[in-house]
Design an enzyme around this catalytic site. Structure first.
Site, mmCIF file in Angstrom:
data_model
loop_
_atom_site.group_PDB
_atom_site.id
_atom_site.type_symbol
_atom_site.label_atom_id
_atom_site.label_comp_id
_atom_site.label_asym_id
_atom_site.label_seq_id
_atom_site.Cartn_x
_atom_site.Cartn_y
_atom_site.Cartn_z
ATOM 1 N N ASN A 1 73.032 61.823 28.987
ATOM 2 C CA ASN A 1 72.643 60.421 28.810
ATOM 3 C C ASN A 1 71.550 60.321 27.751
ATOM 4 O O ASN A 1 70.684 61.200 27.629
ATOM 5 C CB ASN A 1 72.236 59.766 30.138
ATOM 6 N N GLU B 1 78.754 60.748 30.464
ATOM 7 C CA GLU B 1 80.222 60.823 30.417
ATOM 8 C C GLU B 1 80.753 60.204 29.124
ATOM 9 O O GLU B 1 81.648 60.733 28.470
ATOM 10 C CB GLU B 1 80.837 60.072 31.604
ATOM 11 N N GLU C 1 68.905 57.506 26.361
ATOM 12 C CA GLU C 1 68.313 56.184 26.641
ATOM 13 C C GLU C 1 67.596 55.620 25.415
ATOM 14 O O GLU C 1 67.449 56.278 24.381
ATOM 15 C CB GLU C 1 67.374 56.305 27.845
ATOM 16 N N CYS D 1 79.278 55.459 36.612
ATOM 17 C CA CYS D 1 79.127 54.001 36.660
ATOM 18 C C CYS D 1 80.454 53.310 36.341
ATOM 19 O O CYS D 1 81.403 53.943 35.851
ATOM 20 C CB CYS D 1 78.031 53.543 35.699
ATOM 21 N N CYS E 1 81.765 53.697 32.661
ATOM 22 C CA CYS E 1 82.375 55.005 32.388
ATOM 23 C C CYS E 1 83.753 55.098 33.039
ATOM 24 O O CYS E 1 84.695 55.643 32.451
ATOM 25 C CB CYS E 1 81.475 56.134 32.874
ATOM 26 N N CYS F 1 75.625 56.615 28.822
ATOM 27 C CA CYS F 1 75.793 57.601 29.899
ATOM 28 C C CYS F 1 76.318 58.932 29.355
ATOM 29 O O CYS F 1 76.988 58.981 28.311
ATOM 30 C CB CYS F 1 76.785 57.096 30.924
#
Ligand code: THU
Length: 131
Positions: free
Chosen positions: A42, A55, A44, A86, A89, A53
């Site tokens: 991830n 993934e 940010e 999430c 994803c 994310c």
């Protein structure tokens, strides 16, 4: 499919997580039909909504390198239960392969495996765009 290897690669990728806002580090490892593995973490941002994310980092890396056929993805975080992807994803998994195996894990070694379609039943897909 070597789920142990994918989990190991996801753990390694997690070490690169850039997550100073959530302090929640996530790693992912994606397996292509050709047997290639793409990893992701991830990433940010101070504008929180721009965060990506683990993934999707792995999937976007693979697609940008010319790979689109994915058979499995492992995701790892330091969670009590296995780390659950999430909704965004899950939608991206469906785009490439609804039958993709999603290997959810954590640092304690718990593992749960589900197909993408099981994680997001009844989802929107490109089929509906053409109907
Ligand atoms: N996150 C992931 O990278 N993957 C998941 O499966 C769950 C959430 C990230 C997004 C954000 O950087 C942080 O974890 C907290 O939500």
């Amino acid at each position: 499919m070597d789920e142990k290897l994918l989990i190991k690669k996801a753990k390694e990728a997690r070490e690169n997580s850039y997550s100073p806002y959530s302090n929640f580090a996530v790693g992912a490892a994606l397996l292509t039909e050709e047997g290639k593995i793409f990893t992701g973490c991830n990433v940010e941002n101070a504008v929180y909504g721009l965060s990506n994310c683990a993934e999707r980092t792995a999937i976007f890396k693979a697609v940008s390198e010319g790979y689109r056929r994915f058979t499995a993805i492992a995701v790892v975080a330091d969670t009590d239960e296995v780390c659950k992807p999430c909704g965004s994803c899950r939608q991206v998994f469906i785009e490439f392969n609804p039958d993709m195996e999603v290997i959810m894990s954590n640092l304690n070694g718990d593992v749960e495996i589900k197909k993408a379609v099981q994680l997001l039943p009844g989802s929107f897909s490109r089929k509906q765009l053409n109907s």
